[in-house]
Structure formats: structure tokens, C-alpha cells
Design a protein around this motif. Structure first.
Motif, PDB file in Angstrom:
ATOM      1  N   VAL A   1       0.835  -1.192   0.000  1.00  0.00           N
ATOM      2  CA  VAL A   1       0.000   0.000   0.000  1.00  0.00           C
ATOM      3  C   VAL A   1       0.879   1.256   0.000  1.00  0.00           C
ATOM      4  O   VAL A   1       0.627   2.209  -0.724  1.00  0.00           O
ATOM      5  CB  VAL A   1      -0.937  -0.008   1.216  1.00  0.00           C
ATOM      6  N   LYS A   2       1.938   1.245   0.816  1.00  0.00           N
ATOM      7  CA  LYS A   2       2.784   2.422   0.943  1.00  0.00           C
ATOM      8  C   LYS A   2       3.552   2.732  -0.349  1.00  0.00           C
ATOM      9  O   LYS A   2       4.056   3.837  -0.517  1.00  0.00           O
ATOM     10  CB  LYS A   2       3.791   2.218   2.083  1.00  0.00           C
ATOM     11  N   LYS A   3       3.661   1.742  -1.263  1.00  0.00           N
ATOM     12  CA  LYS A   3       4.397   1.965  -2.516  1.00  0.00           C
ATOM     13  C   LYS A   3       3.577   2.765  -3.516  1.00  0.00           C
ATOM     14  O   LYS A   3       4.112   3.284  -4.490  1.00  0.00           O
ATOM     15  CB  LYS A   3       4.798   0.630  -3.132  1.00  0.00           C
ATOM     16  N   LEU A   4       2.265   2.826  -3.280  1.00  0.00           N
ATOM     17  CA  LEU A   4       1.421   3.612  -4.187  1.00  0.00           C
ATOM     18  C   LEU A   4       1.427   5.068  -3.742  1.00  0.00           C
ATOM     19  O   LEU A   4       1.100   5.364  -2.579  1.00  0.00           O
ATOM     20  CB  LEU A   4      -0.019   3.071  -4.160  1.00  0.00           C
ATOM     21  N   PRO A   5       1.845   5.972  -4.646  1.00  0.00           N
ATOM     22  CA  PRO A   5       1.929   7.397  -4.252  1.00  0.00           C
ATOM     23  C   PRO A   5       0.622   7.919  -3.693  1.00  0.00           C
ATOM     24  O   PRO A   5       0.605   8.703  -2.738  1.00  0.00           O
ATOM     25  CB  PRO A   5       2.324   8.107  -5.550  1.00  0.00           C
ATOM     26  N   GLU A   6      -0.524   7.460  -4.287  1.00  0.00           N
ATOM     27  CA  GLU A   6      -1.819   7.976  -3.842  1.00  0.00           C
ATOM     28  C   GLU A   6      -2.166   7.542  -2.417  1.00  0.00           C
ATOM     29  O   GLU A   6      -2.965   8.192  -1.739  1.00  0.00           O
ATOM     30  CB  GLU A   6      -2.929   7.514  -4.800  1.00  0.00           C
ATOM     31  N   LEU A   7      -1.583   6.394  -1.967  1.00  0.00           N
ATOM     32  CA  LEU A   7      -1.929   5.850  -0.647  1.00  0.00           C
ATOM     33  C   LEU A   7      -0.771   5.919   0.345  1.00  0.00           C
ATOM     34  O   LEU A   7      -0.797   5.286   1.390  1.00  0.00           O
ATOM     35  CB  LEU A   7      -2.384   4.392  -0.790  1.00  0.00           C
ATOM     36  N   ARG A   8       0.246   6.676   0.008  1.00  0.00           N
ATOM     37  CA  ARG A   8       1.452   6.716   0.828  1.00  0.00           C
ATOM     38  C   ARG A   8       1.159   7.099   2.279  1.00  0.00           C
ATOM     39  O   ARG A   8       1.740   6.561   3.208  1.00  0.00           O
ATOM     40  CB  ARG A   8       2.443   7.705   0.208  1.00  0.00           C
ATOM     41  N   TRP A   9       0.261   8.060   2.463  1.00  0.00           N
ATOM     42  CA  TRP A   9      -0.033   8.545   3.819  1.00  0.00           C
ATOM     43  C   TRP A   9      -1.367   8.006   4.354  1.00  0.00           C
ATOM     44  O   TRP A   9      -1.864   8.457   5.365  1.00  0.00           O
ATOM     45  CB  TRP A   9      -0.056  10.072   3.838  1.00  0.00           C
ATOM     46  N   ALA A  10      -1.912   6.999   3.692  1.00  0.00           N
ATOM     47  CA  ALA A  10      -3.214   6.460   4.110  1.00  0.00           C
ATOM     48  C   ALA A  10      -3.069   5.580   5.359  1.00  0.00           C
ATOM     49  O   ALA A  10      -2.013   4.996   5.619  1.00  0.00           O
ATOM     50  CB  ALA A  10      -3.839   5.655   2.973  1.00  0.00           C
ATOM     51  N   ASP A  11      -4.167   5.455   6.110  1.00  0.00           N
ATOM     52  CA  ASP A  11      -4.229   4.573   7.287  1.00  0.00           C
ATOM     53  C   ASP A  11      -4.377   3.136   6.791  1.00  0.00           C
ATOM     54  O   ASP A  11      -5.405   2.777   6.199  1.00  0.00           O
ATOM     55  CB  ASP A  11      -5.417   4.966   8.163  1.00  0.00           C
ATOM     56  N   SER A  12      -3.367   2.297   7.017  1.00  0.00           N
ATOM     57  CA  SER A  12      -3.383   0.931   6.485  1.00  0.00           C
ATOM     58  C   SER A  12      -4.540   0.105   7.042  1.00  0.00           C
ATOM     59  O   SER A  12      -5.096  -0.757   6.354  1.00  0.00           O
ATOM     60  CB  SER A  12      -2.054   0.230   6.782  1.00  0.00           C
ATOM     61  N   GLY A  13      -4.927   0.364   8.277  1.00  0.00           N
ATOM     62  CA  GLY A  13      -6.048  -0.370   8.873  1.00  0.00           C
ATOM     63  C   GLY A  13      -7.342  -0.080   8.155  1.00  0.00           C
ATOM     64  O   GLY A  13      -8.129  -1.000   7.866  1.00  0.00           O
ATOM     65  N   LYS A  14      -7.561   1.196   7.853  1.00  0.00           N
ATOM     66  CA  LYS A  14      -8.795   1.570   7.158  1.00  0.00           C
ATOM     67  C   LYS A  14      -8.787   1.053   5.719  1.00  0.00           C
ATOM     68  O   LYS A  14      -9.826   0.651   5.194  1.00  0.00           O
ATOM     69  CB  LYS A  14      -8.954   3.083   7.172  1.00  0.00           C
ATOM     70  N   VAL A  15      -7.600   1.051   5.101  1.00  0.00           N
ATOM     71  CA  VAL A  15      -7.492   0.534   3.728  1.00  0.00           C
ATOM     72  C   VAL A  15      -7.860  -0.948   3.704  1.00  0.00           C
ATOM     73  O   VAL A  15      -8.610  -1.405   2.848  1.00  0.00           O
ATOM     74  CB  VAL A  15      -6.075   0.750   3.178  1.00  0.00           C
ATOM     75  N   LYS A  16      -7.348  -1.733   4.668  1.00  0.00           N
ATOM     76  CA  LYS A  16      -7.638  -3.172   4.719  1.00  0.00           C
ATOM     77  C   LYS A  16      -9.122  -3.420   4.954  1.00  0.00           C
ATOM     78  O   LYS A  16      -9.728  -4.303   4.345  1.00  0.00           O
ATOM     79  CB  LYS A  16      -6.825  -3.847   5.821  1.00  0.00           C
ATOM     80  N   ALA A  17      -9.709  -2.639   5.864  1.00  0.00           N
ATOM     81  CA  ALA A  17     -11.129  -2.806   6.162  1.00  0.00           C
ATOM     82  C   ALA A  17     -11.972  -2.557   4.924  1.00  0.00           C
ATOM     83  O   ALA A  17     -12.923  -3.291   4.635  1.00  0.00           O
ATOM     84  CB  ALA A  17     -11.534  -1.864   7.297  1.00  0.00           C
ATOM     85  N   GLU A  18     -11.625  -1.512   4.160  1.00  0.00           N
ATOM     86  CA  GLU A  18     -12.368  -1.191   2.946  1.00  0.00           C
ATOM     87  C   GLU A  18     -12.186  -2.282   1.895  1.00  0.00           C
ATOM     88  O   GLU A  18     -13.132  -2.685   1.200  1.00  0.00           O
ATOM     89  CB  GLU A  18     -11.906   0.169   2.403  1.00  0.00           C
ATOM     90  N   TYR A  19     -10.948  -2.807   1.784  1.00  0.00           N
ATOM     91  CA  TYR A  19     -10.656  -3.886   0.834  1.00  0.00           C
ATOM     92  C   TYR A  19     -11.505  -5.129   1.156  1.00  0.00           C
ATOM     93  O   TYR A  19     -12.125  -5.720   0.272  1.00  0.00           O
ATOM     94  CB  TYR A  19      -9.166  -4.207   0.893  1.00  0.00           C
TER      95      TYR A  19
END
Length: 331
Positions: A1-19
Motif C-alpha cells: 500500500v505504501k508503494k502507491l503514491p496515492e496511498l502513501r499517507w493512508a491509514d493501512s487499517g482503514k485501507v484493509k477494512a475497505e478492501y
């Protein structure tokens, strides 16, 4: 997730939950196809589960009690001594014991009638009555009635009722008070041998003698080495009611340097002005549990004196007293 420029500063927990939410919406919840190993194992062993379910359905409330044979067939209790194997201070005590018991197992359940029995007593009842029954012996009920201030006939009746409710019947019913005269005679014998003395210390003084961090070293009572004749005279005064309650006690001269607190000159007799439920006002001095218990076991030729763990420290004083007055020593 952190390798994607658009998601660099995103909350990984929230990203996983949405996925996970989007996958669930697309594919639906997981089933056995998502865990093939578990599905394969379940398919391979349907018979045991089915059999267990069928058994439970057929006998849903069946309970099988443990047999007495199984209860005493393993562990330390299966390796206890045989009657007559417990060592004695004199060989003739073993001969007399075996002549009286004919080599049979004799146990006892010895409650104090100062209250109703509880679940812990149920264990003691099962062990003492069950062990005797398993080995073809007998078990007696003995009421340890040495404290007239706390004992009542209501508790005496309730104890016997409870034993019968548990499925046992005492071979004999005894009372420690049956032996008051014998116990007094042995207290005199102990005193004559220089192994007991009358003490007039207060409760605070007795506590101080025990020593400790705040009280300093343990030390002997000032009456400990009084002449035997003096202690005998004082004990007679106790018996005659010439002292108030708490003014005098008879103590056993044991080992105050022992690591075992039960060897610190335990009290043998104390003064109690109370009517006893069986002997009335015949006595104003009463033996303590620590003086009475082992001697009554001896009088009744108990072959296996089984107690719960809270009495473990008392075993040393139990053996000491039997040997001191030279009577048969149960183990």
C-alpha cells in the motif's frame, strides 16, 4: 500500500477494512471451499461425530458415578500402609493394636458439631468411608465435641443426616467427650513426665513469645521450667474451677525452636465455664483439638488417620503427643 503514491499517507487499517468489505460484497462470505483441508478432514471422519450425536440423543442425562475401586486404585492413597505397618515407639503397641483390630482397616470421620457440613466435608466423608469400604474395613463417626461454647445438638443431628444422605452409615458413633476422663489422666501423665506445664501468660504475652519481624526472636514462656509438682498442683486447681477463664492453660513442652508452628508449646487444656451438650457442668476444663484428636484416634485403634491438607503441619505434633504418652500411634 505504501508503494502507491496515492496511498502513501493512508491509514493501512482503514485501507484493509475497505478492501475486505469490497471483496465480501463481490464474492460473498467464506465457506468450506475457502478451506479445503478442513473440508477434507470433516468428510473423512463423519462417523464419530454422528455416533456421539446419536449417543447423546439416546441418553442425554445419563451420569455414571465413579466406583470406589477406581477412586482408591491409583495415586498416593493406593499405596498407603497396611494395618500394623505404622511404626510405634514400643513393639508391644503394635501387637496390642493388631490383637484388637484383627488386621482390619478402621477409619473415622471426626467433625466438630459447631455448624452444618459443607462441600469440603463431603470429600472427607467419601475418602474415609470409601477407603474403609474398599478394603473391607469399617469407618466410625466421631464428634469432636471439646468446645461447649460452639456446639449444639442441631449440628450433631444434621451431620449424621448428611452422612446418610451421601450413602454411608457409621459403624460406630463416638464422641470425644466419651474420653474426657482418659484424656485428663494422660494430661496428668504428660505433666508428670515434665512434658507439660501450666502457663498463666496473657494473650498478648503468648503472641509476643512467637517472635517475628516486629516482635524480635522467639522465646520460651517464663512458666516453662516451673517444677513438675507445681504444674500438677496448678492443673488440679484449673480442674477444680479455682481460676477464671483465661487465667491458666496447660501447654505441651514441645520444641519452640522448630520451624513448625504447631510445635511451639501448643495448648492442651483451657478453662471454659459453659455447659456441655453431653456432660453438662461436670467439667470446666476442656482439651483442645490438638490434644484430643490424636489420642482419640489411638483409643479407637484407627489404622489410617486421613486428614485434609490444612492439617498437614499438625501431623508432627500428632505423632509427638502419641509417643510422649506412649500410646498406639495412628498414621
Amino acid at each position: 500500500v505504501k508503494k502507491l503514491p496515492e496511498l502513501r499517507w493512508a491509514d493501512s487499517g482503514k485501507v484493509k477494512a475497505e478492501y475486505d468489505a469490497q471483496i465480501l460484497a463481490l464474492l460473498g462470505p467464506k465457506d468450506e471451499r475457502d478451506t479445503p483441508a478442513a473440508a477434507k478432514a470433516a468428510a473423512a471422519s463423519p462417523a464419530p461425530k454422528a455416533a456421539a450425536a446419536a449417543a447423546n440423543a439416546a441418553e442425554p442425562n445419563k451420569w455414571k458415578p465413579a466406583s470406589l475401586e477406581n477412586m482408591f486404585a491409583s495415586g498416593d492413597i493406593s499405596r498407603l500402609h497396611k494395618p500394623g505397618e505404622n511404626p510405634q515407639i514400643k513393639p508391644e503397641l503394635t501387637k496390642e493394636h493388631l490383637a484388637a483390630t484383627k488386621g482390619s482397616v478402621i477409619t473415622r470421620f471426626p467433625p466438630e458439631p459447631n455448624g452444618f457440613l459443607h462441600i469440603g466435608h463431603a470429600k472427607a466423608i467419601n475418602v474415609n468411608f470409601g477407603y474403609a469400604k474398599t478394603h473391607g474395613g469399617i469407618c466410625n463417626l466421631r464428634y469432636d465435641d471439646t468446645n461447649p461454647e460452639a456446639e449444639e445438638q442441631e449440628y450433631v443431628d444434621s451431620i449424621l443426616e448428611t452422612i446418610r444422605w451421601l450413602g454411608f452409615e457409621p459403624h460406630n458413633i463416638f464422641y470425644s467427650s466419651d474420653y474426657f476422663h482418659q484424656l485428663f489422666d494422660l494430661a496428668v501423665k504428660l505433666t508428670e513426665k515434665g512434658l507439660a506445664y501450666v502457663c498463666h501468660c496473657t494473650g498478648d504475652e503468648l503472641e509476643a513469645q512467637r517472635g517475628g519481624k516486629e516482635r524480635g526472636p522467639r522465646y520460651a514462656c517464663k512458666h516453662r521450667d516451673r517444677p513438675v509438682s507445681e504444674s500438677l498442683a496448678e492443673f488440679q486447681k484449673m480442674k477444680e474451677g479455682r481460676y477464671a477463664s483465661g487465667e491458666a492453660i496447660l501447654r505441651m513442652k514441645m520444641d519452640i525452636q522448630s520451624d513448625n508452628t504447631m510445635m511451639w508449646d501448643t495448648v492442651a487444656y483451657r478453662i471454659l465455664y459453659a455447659s456441655h451438650h453431653r456432660t453438662g457442668t461436670e467439667w470446666c476444663i476442656y482439651p483442645t483439638y490438638d490434644f484430643t484428636h490424636c489420642l482419640c484416634d489411638s483409643f479407637e485403634n484407627i489404622t489410617h488417620s486421613m486428614c485434609t491438607k490444612e492439617f498437614f503441619m499438625s501431623r508432627e505434633s500428632y505423632y509427638w503427643l502419641c509417643d510422649a504418652v506412649e500410646v498406639y500411634k495412628p498414621v
